[in-house]
Design an enzyme around this catalytic site. Sequence first.
Site, PDB file in Angstrom:
ATOM      1  N   CYS A   1      44.794  40.748  33.058  1.00 35.10           N
ATOM      2  CA  CYS A   1      44.469  41.873  32.392  1.00 35.10           C
ATOM      3  C   CYS A   1      45.403  43.153  33.353  1.00 35.10           C
ATOM      4  CB  CYS A   1      42.991  42.550  32.867  1.00 35.10           C
ATOM      5  SG  CYS A   1      42.407  41.733  34.846  1.00 35.10           S
ATOM      6  N   ASN A   2      45.496  42.364  34.003  1.00 37.42           N
ATOM      7  CA  ASN A   2      46.349  44.130  34.457  1.00 37.42           C
ATOM      8  C   ASN A   2      47.595  43.211  34.842  1.00 37.42           C
ATOM      9  OD1 ASN A   2      44.677  45.826  35.315  1.00 37.42           O
ATOM     10  ND2 ASN A   2      43.837  43.862  37.250  1.00 37.42           N
ATOM     11  N   ARG A   3      48.389  42.701  33.977  1.00 36.30           N
ATOM     12  CA  ARG A   3      49.848  42.394  33.960  1.00 36.30           C
ATOM     13  C   ARG A   3      50.228  40.686  32.907  1.00 36.30           C
ATOM     14  NH1 ARG A   3      51.948  42.533  38.528  1.00 36.30           N
ATOM     15  NH2 ARG A   3      49.666  42.271  39.472  1.00 36.30           N
TER      16      ARG A   3
ATOM     17  N   SER B   1      48.206  43.243  43.893  1.00 32.25           N
ATOM     18  CA  SER B   1      46.738  43.488  42.373  1.00 32.25           C
ATOM     19  C   SER B   1      46.544  44.927  43.036  1.00 32.25           C
ATOM     20  CB  SER B   1      45.654  42.736  43.253  1.00 32.25           C
ATOM     21  OG  SER B   1      45.758  41.237  42.745  1.00 32.25           O
TER      22      SER B   1
ATOM     23  N   GLN C   1      44.654  33.044  38.003  1.00 35.92           N
ATOM     24  CA  GLN C   1      45.068  33.341  36.683  1.00 35.92           C
ATOM     25  C   GLN C   1      46.846  32.411  36.675  1.00 35.92           C
ATOM     26  OE1 GLN C   1      44.253  37.298  37.378  1.00 35.92           O
ATOM     27  NE2 GLN C   1      42.357  36.853  35.490  1.00 35.92           N
TER      28      GLN C   1
ATOM     29  N   HIS D   1      58.612  38.567  44.280  1.00 33.66           N
ATOM     30  CA  HIS D   1      57.619  39.337  43.141  1.00 33.66           C
ATOM     31  C   HIS D   1      56.015  38.584  43.482  1.00 33.66           C
ATOM     32  CE1 HIS D   1      55.307  41.718  40.413  1.00 33.66           C
ATOM     33  NE2 HIS D   1      55.311  41.132  39.930  1.00 33.66           N
TER      34      HIS D   1
ATOM     35  N   GLY E   1      30.743  37.725  27.395  1.00 39.73           N
ATOM     36  CA  GLY E   1      31.609  36.670  27.743  1.00 39.73           C
ATOM     37  C   GLY E   1      31.324  35.924  28.807  1.00 39.73           C
TER      38      GLY E   1
ATOM     39  N   PRO F   1      39.966  37.594  44.443  1.00 39.38           N
ATOM     40  CA  PRO F   1      40.765  36.513  45.159  1.00 39.38           C
ATOM     41  C   PRO F   1      41.062  35.661  43.273  1.00 39.38           C
ATOM     42  CG  PRO F   1      38.350  37.472  44.611  1.00 39.38           C
ATOM     43  CD  PRO F   1      39.056  38.503  44.754  1.00 39.38           C
TER      44      PRO F   1
END
Length: 443
Positions: A48-50, A107, A118, A97, A192, A113
Amino acid sequence: MPVAVVGASHRTAPIELRERFAFGRAELPDALLALARESAETVILSTCNRTEVYLAAPEGSHAVELARDLLAARVGMTVGEAARHLYVHRDRVAVEHLFRVSSGLDSMILGEPQIQGQVKEAYAAAREVAGEDGAVVGQALHRLFQSAFSIGGRVRGETGLGRGAASVSTAAVDLAKKIFGSLKGRGALVLGAGEMSELTLQCLRDEGVRTAIVANRTFERARELAEKCGGRAIQWDEFGAALADVDIVVCSTAAPRPVVTRERLRAALPGGARRPLCFIDIAIPRDVEPAVGDEPNVFLYNIDDLQHIVDDNLGRRRAQLPAAEAIVRQGVEDFWQWYAALAVVPTIRALRDRGEEVRRAEVERAMRQLAHLSPEDQLAIDALTRALVNKVLHAPTVNLRHAAGNGRGTGVLDAVRYLFELDREAAEAQADTPEPHATTRQG
């Protein structure tokens, strides 16, 4: 074989772009194979963030450029336009990285966590794909990601960074608490049934939510989750009717496009929302159409809004950063010593092959003049020359390995290959190919 990462994250791209960069699970094989055609080992991490493309490719490969092209095309931009949102890290910086990502240091919510799971899923997905030349994950990325898992585990186990750390799920529930105050007696609908939905549902129940409804395209999975968390499962096409009975809707599906549209909301609530209805969309791509937030009495928040949630534990977790960063730095050093040695091995082999080639040629020439010697004497001469070559090459071999570990490997390798003409055959073959427009060698 340089290591690199090309990507975009919450630090460089807004949610409108991140959801377009994102890869669905079904899209991964084609993208991985496209990069594998550049002889690149590849893992694609998309959360969701990258969205990040990790590469290990031979010198001269265009894999990094291809990855940039691939990501730019996903958002309908030229490479130049997309460059404002993309980063490229190489070699040690790329390794650091990934280790920071896997440890939760990069994050949106420090120490969250879920990211390590992921990263593991991304690695596993890449391991399942094989092209014409074999798997898209080879020795380099295998070792890199195994190291990342180990470093992430050490950061969580040896520091306090993971203890009491917020996750996206807990931040979403905290946001709901800021809107409604106490959640006791409230009704919630979770769209979901993945890990994020499960964590969110558990948090909601812990806060005293009265009704917890789960809807998922696979009903069996919705029922399993509802039973585990003391909720109630409904069929996917029934979630519209459930909107009238809840106060909070948390959306975390893997759908490629919004599942809650303004039109669907109006059909479900013909008279509009009669009390505040809060949508918290933690999915990428987004599950809720932005226009839903324009409806009266409806409040819509997406994952970027969670950045503004006050976390009472953030100060304590930040105090753990020096220890966590030290683990990451040591991990980078350990990995890089191993990785640099990979480049040394072919040179050491070539150096010893060259030494043996010269030794054998000279022994054969000498033996034509010393044919009168007994077989035992000839074997003694052969053993003597072999020992001499080994002794002469011992120090260069040890020093090459040492140089690889201390960061001077590239220069030393180039010098050795030049001095001992280890690239002679390749150079001679290249010289046989005319290049009328190239008069100097480009470094």
